[in-house]
Design a protein around this motif. Sequence first.
Motif, short mmCIF file in Angstrom:
data_model
loop_
_atom_site.label_atom_id
_atom_site.label_comp_id
_atom_site.label_asym_id
_atom_site.label_seq_id
_atom_site.Cartn_x
_atom_site.Cartn_y
_atom_site.Cartn_z
N THR A 1 0.26 -3.75 -6.94
CA THR A 1 0.63 -5.15 -7.12
C THR A 1 1.65 -5.25 -8.24
N THR A 2 2.64 -6.13 -8.04
CA THR A 2 3.66 -6.38 -9.06
C THR A 2 3.72 -7.88 -9.30
N CYS A 3 3.52 -8.28 -10.54
CA CYS A 3 3.54 -9.69 -10.91
C CYS A 3 4.98 -10.22 -10.82
N ASP A 4 5.13 -11.36 -10.14
CA ASP A 4 6.46 -11.98 -10.02
C ASP A 4 6.95 -12.57 -11.33
N GLU A 5 6.05 -12.92 -12.23
CA GLU A 5 6.43 -13.54 -13.50
C GLU A 5 6.88 -12.53 -14.55
N CYS A 6 6.07 -11.48 -14.77
CA CYS A 6 6.37 -10.54 -15.86
C CYS A 6 6.73 -9.13 -15.40
N GLY A 7 6.52 -8.83 -14.11
CA GLY A 7 6.89 -7.52 -13.59
C GLY A 7 5.85 -6.43 -13.79
N THR A 8 4.69 -6.78 -14.33
CA THR A 8 3.64 -5.78 -14.55
C THR A 8 3.17 -5.22 -13.21
N VAL B 1 0.87 -1.18 0.00
CA VAL B 1 0.00 0.00 0.00
C VAL B 1 0.90 1.22 0.00
N GLU B 2 0.57 2.17 -0.85
CA GLU B 2 1.37 3.37 -1.02
C GLU B 2 0.46 4.58 -0.91
N ILE B 3 0.92 5.63 -0.26
CA ILE B 3 0.18 6.89 -0.21
C ILE B 3 0.72 7.75 -1.35
N ARG B 4 -0.17 8.13 -2.26
CA ARG B 4 0.23 8.95 -3.41
C ARG B 4 -0.44 10.31 -3.36
N THR B 5 0.29 11.32 -3.79
CA THR B 5 -0.24 12.67 -3.88
C THR B 5 -0.82 12.86 -5.27
N GLU B 6 -2.10 13.23 -5.33
CA GLU B 6 -2.78 13.35 -6.62
C GLU B 6 -2.76 14.77 -7.18
N SER B 7 -2.54 15.75 -6.35
CA SER B 7 -2.53 17.14 -6.81
C SER B 7 -1.24 17.43 -7.57
N ARG B 8 -1.36 18.15 -8.66
CA ARG B 8 -0.18 18.54 -9.43
C ARG B 8 0.43 19.84 -8.93
N THR C 1 0.41 -2.83 -11.16
CA THR C 1 -0.95 -2.27 -11.24
C THR C 1 -1.22 -1.47 -9.98
N ALA C 2 -1.73 -0.25 -10.15
CA ALA C 2 -2.07 0.60 -9.02
C ALA C 2 -3.59 0.80 -9.01
N THR C 3 -4.21 0.54 -7.85
CA THR C 3 -5.65 0.69 -7.70
C THR C 3 -5.93 1.63 -6.53
N GLU D 1 -0.96 18.60 0.19
CA GLU D 1 -1.17 17.96 1.49
C GLU D 1 -2.60 17.45 1.67
N PHE D 2 -3.54 17.96 0.87
CA PHE D 2 -4.94 17.54 0.98
C PHE D 2 -5.34 16.51 -0.08
N SER D 3 -4.40 16.10 -0.91
CA SER D 3 -4.76 15.19 -2.00
C SER D 3 -4.01 13.86 -1.92
N ARG D 4 -3.67 13.44 -0.74
CA ARG D 4 -2.97 12.16 -0.56
C ARG D 4 -3.99 11.04 -0.42
N GLU D 5 -3.83 10.00 -1.23
CA GLU D 5 -4.78 8.88 -1.24
C GLU D 5 -4.02 7.55 -1.19
N PRO D 6 -4.61 6.53 -0.54
CA PRO D 6 -3.96 5.21 -0.51
C PRO D 6 -4.21 4.44 -1.81
N TYR D 7 -3.17 3.78 -2.29
CA TYR D 7 -3.24 2.94 -3.48
C TYR D 7 -2.72 1.55 -3.16
#
Length: 66
Positions: free
Chosen positions: A50-57, A28-35, A59-61, A41-47
Amino acid sequence: MATHPSGPERVTESCVDCGGETTHDVRVEIRTESRTEENAEFSREPYRITTCDECGTETATRMNNA
């Protein structure tokens, strides 16, 4: 449905690129969405990242879609 093969940070789930069930590293990562610095400081959201062990793809949700 995800299962836990070897710890809370490892799950088996579907990978779109691999086309099947593979193990993924999950964190889980806290990302800042405001540019702009003014409201950053008011636009931090949890994401769920996931990183695939086979291909490295990676995905952030966004976990808080309110």
